[in-house]
Design a protein around this motif. Sequence first.
Motif, PDB file in Angstrom:
ATOM      1  N   GLY A 186       0.830  -1.207   0.000  1.00 46.71           N
ATOM      2  CA  GLY A 186       0.000   0.000   0.000  1.00 46.71           C
ATOM      3  C   GLY A 186       0.857   1.246   0.000  1.00 46.71           C
ATOM      4  N   ALA A 187       1.966   1.191   0.718  1.00 42.45           N
ATOM      5  CA  ALA A 187       2.863   2.340   0.848  1.00 42.45           C
ATOM      6  C   ALA A 187       3.423   2.765  -0.510  1.00 42.45           C
ATOM      7  N   ARG A 188       3.729   1.774  -1.341  1.00 43.20           N
ATOM      8  CA  ARG A 188       4.311   2.084  -2.647  1.00 43.20           C
ATOM      9  C   ARG A 188       3.362   2.981  -3.449  1.00 43.20           C
ATOM     10  N   VAL A 189       2.106   2.566  -3.473  1.00 46.48           N
ATOM     11  CA  VAL A 189       1.125   3.285  -4.276  1.00 46.48           C
ATOM     12  C   VAL A 189       0.860   4.679  -3.702  1.00 46.48           C
ATOM     13  N   ALA A 190       0.751   4.752  -2.386  1.00 43.20           N
ATOM     14  CA  ALA A 190       0.469   6.040  -1.752  1.00 43.20           C
ATOM     15  C   ALA A 190       1.603   7.025  -2.017  1.00 43.20           C
ATOM     16  N   ALA A 191       2.852   6.538  -1.900  1.00 45.25           N
ATOM     17  CA  ALA A 191       3.997   7.430  -2.091  1.00 45.25           C
ATOM     18  C   ALA A 191       4.129   7.838  -3.555  1.00 45.25           C
ATOM     19  N   GLN A 192       3.819   6.910  -4.438  1.00 42.90           N
ATOM     20  CA  GLN A 192       3.882   7.243  -5.875  1.00 42.90           C
ATOM     21  C   GLN A 192       2.888   8.347  -6.222  1.00 42.90           C
ATOM     22  N   LYS A 193       1.761   8.337  -5.542  1.00 40.06           N
ATOM     23  CA  LYS A 193       0.754   9.360  -5.825  1.00 40.06           C
ATOM     24  C   LYS A 193       1.244  10.742  -5.380  1.00 40.06           C
ATOM     25  N   PHE A 194       1.847  10.810  -4.205  1.00 33.17           N
ATOM     26  CA  PHE A 194       2.142  12.140  -3.637  1.00 33.17           C
ATOM     27  C   PHE A 194       3.551  12.632  -3.934  1.00 33.17           C
TER      28      PHE A 194
END
Lengths: 359, 382
Positions: free
Chosen positions: A213-221
Amino acid sequence: MARNSGFPWALFEALSNARGVTGDEGPVRKILKDFLKPHVDSMEVDAMGSILVQKKGKTAGARILLGAHMDEVGFMVMKIEKSGLFRVAKVGGLDDRMLAGKRVRVGPGAAPGVLGAKAPHLLKAEDKAKIVKLEDMTVDVGASTEAEARKIASPGDTATFESTFESWGPSLVRGKAFDDRVGCAILAALVAGPSPVDFVAVFTTQEEIGLRGARVAAQKFEPDVAVALEGTGAADTPSKRSEALGAFPRLGDGPVLTRRDSSTITDREIFALFEEAAGKAGIRWQEKRPGIGGTDAGEFHRARSGARSISLSVPCRYIHSPAALAARSDIEAALELARAALSPLGRVKRPAGPRLEKS
Amino acid sequence: MALRKISPKKSAAKEAHGRDRRARAQAARKGSALAWLREAVEIPGVSGHEEALACWFAGVATQLGAEVRMNRLGSCVAERRGKGAPRGPRPRVLISAHADSIGLVVTHITPGGFLRVAPIGGVDARILPGQDVWVHGRQTLPGMFGSIPPHFQSGGPPKPFELDELFVDIGLAGPAARRAVSVGDLVSYRSPLTEMAGGRVYGRAMDNRASVVAALLALEQVARLNPAVDLLVAATTMEEVGRICVGGMTTAHIERPDYAITLDVTHGEMPGVEEPHAYKLGGGPALCVGPHIHPAMFKALVETAEREKIPYQVEPAPASTGTEVGDIQTAGEGIPSAVVSIPLRYMHSAVETLCLADLEKVARLLARFVVRLERGVTRGED
């Protein structure tokens, strides 16, 4: 001695008792969303199930991302036997040696069950020298037929350890899934309170099976700087390894800062920033034993063009077991340290690129 | 352990006042297997330390109209005289169920406040890491067996933990731990009785409180049937420790019954535990057959079960049955004995699982068998 950081103890208790095995974080998400709603302008849930919140502070500065993961280690139902017993598999890192005979809750209705193992009377001498593997255990919910068991859970449903949050004396708390509901509660408190700077809070999913989940969240922001708020293992219990390597982190010695774990080598300036913030605020902190474990910071720091990252943790004994033990003072101090670091984090310069001049 | 110290009347009076007592009496009349079981497993009753349990047993038996006495090694005997002249002659029938359970004892308190422990009875070290316990120190404190997270384990293939690598964490630092706990204090499993699907329950110490409760249920039914039999129901001590079952042996010696039935638990079937070593949960009492069992007793039990349409299972025991019956059978001049067992899964764990309906079936069989013993049993060879 007791600090009053405004840590939301009732929220933490509810989060610890809630059931949210990796990929099945719904109940935890619901509690967090209900808590956060009055404190935020907007909140979204992304495709991975992570909760994303953009917190407005007094000023905008560096793009700060703070994360905590909602999921916990547990089990997934793989098969129902004709006998009404469930075969289950591990979700996340669990040691077979602490599973036999443990109490669990199974399926969406949280039916009580047990991880049964053969009685010692029935073991052959060679069995005693062997570890009982989860694949040789079954989960027993009392059902005696496949149909009866199916009413309780189906393959793909999850099971959690059975433990209820409680206080152990005035200074300790004990419960399930402190890794990482303690981080979730700290992050929720940061969102709920006033902040000197803007930041993004991400309550992530699927940390325990690879920080997904962290990967996707960080990629977004695409943050400039990121902090993973965690519950990390304390090593102050008797063992040969602690004797050799030092019995730290210890319960009660303050929040834990990571220099290096298996997922991240912490940015030196960010580490120094936290050290300085702790010093100014008079917060005692401790080192994590280097090299052990990994956190969402691993994905935060390599997302898109990269972010300068660190993990700030609460030491907890017996993570990845039916229940962990943590010191109230460490939890309060971790929240205070996170809060004290916000202003300086806002001043972190976005590096233009790799710091070539230093190499 | 002296009788005066654990006078059941005194302790019952101390424990139960007013509404409590009425509720208790009501529960006793209803003979609720689950309510009694819940109370009985809450009492630690680690082998050699059964006093509180004996008091509880005495309280319930008294309410069921039995006369209770405690013997020198802590076993508690409840006697109900049968119909007829006050002194008989009537057969004396002993139903014994060991009341003690396995546990641990504190052997050392580390400078950091962690407790090292040794087993009392057949403790299975494989279930201990991460296990919740009660530490019966100055006060009863919650504790847990520490487990080393995977992250902190050294390389190399993992081996099962030995008990001396394990420790109990009570969340107190050295000096505080030493004030709260002493070497020699007892440790019991912490695992509340929990209802599951299918009328099953799990909890600690079902071995052998389930039998103690079944024996009380039988006593209640025998009181209604009022046969010409003097029934002795005994909650015996120290079955789980040592080769000799001290409580059962001494109780049989003191009471000299004409017939004896030992109640215990046996292994419930589960994957890897199949017949001939395992019995179906919900399948009714398991009846032992073998040299420790008097053949006429076994035969009469089977006949009673068939007449009463109580399902039963046969448990062959080529030598020891693993119960105290061996030491009852050989007491005094020898006592015709039998074993009736309740199937139970995960024996000696903190989540021993059984089917409540089996308790009722065992109680009904026993009560009817006690009535049957009015006529006595013989080998039928002479």
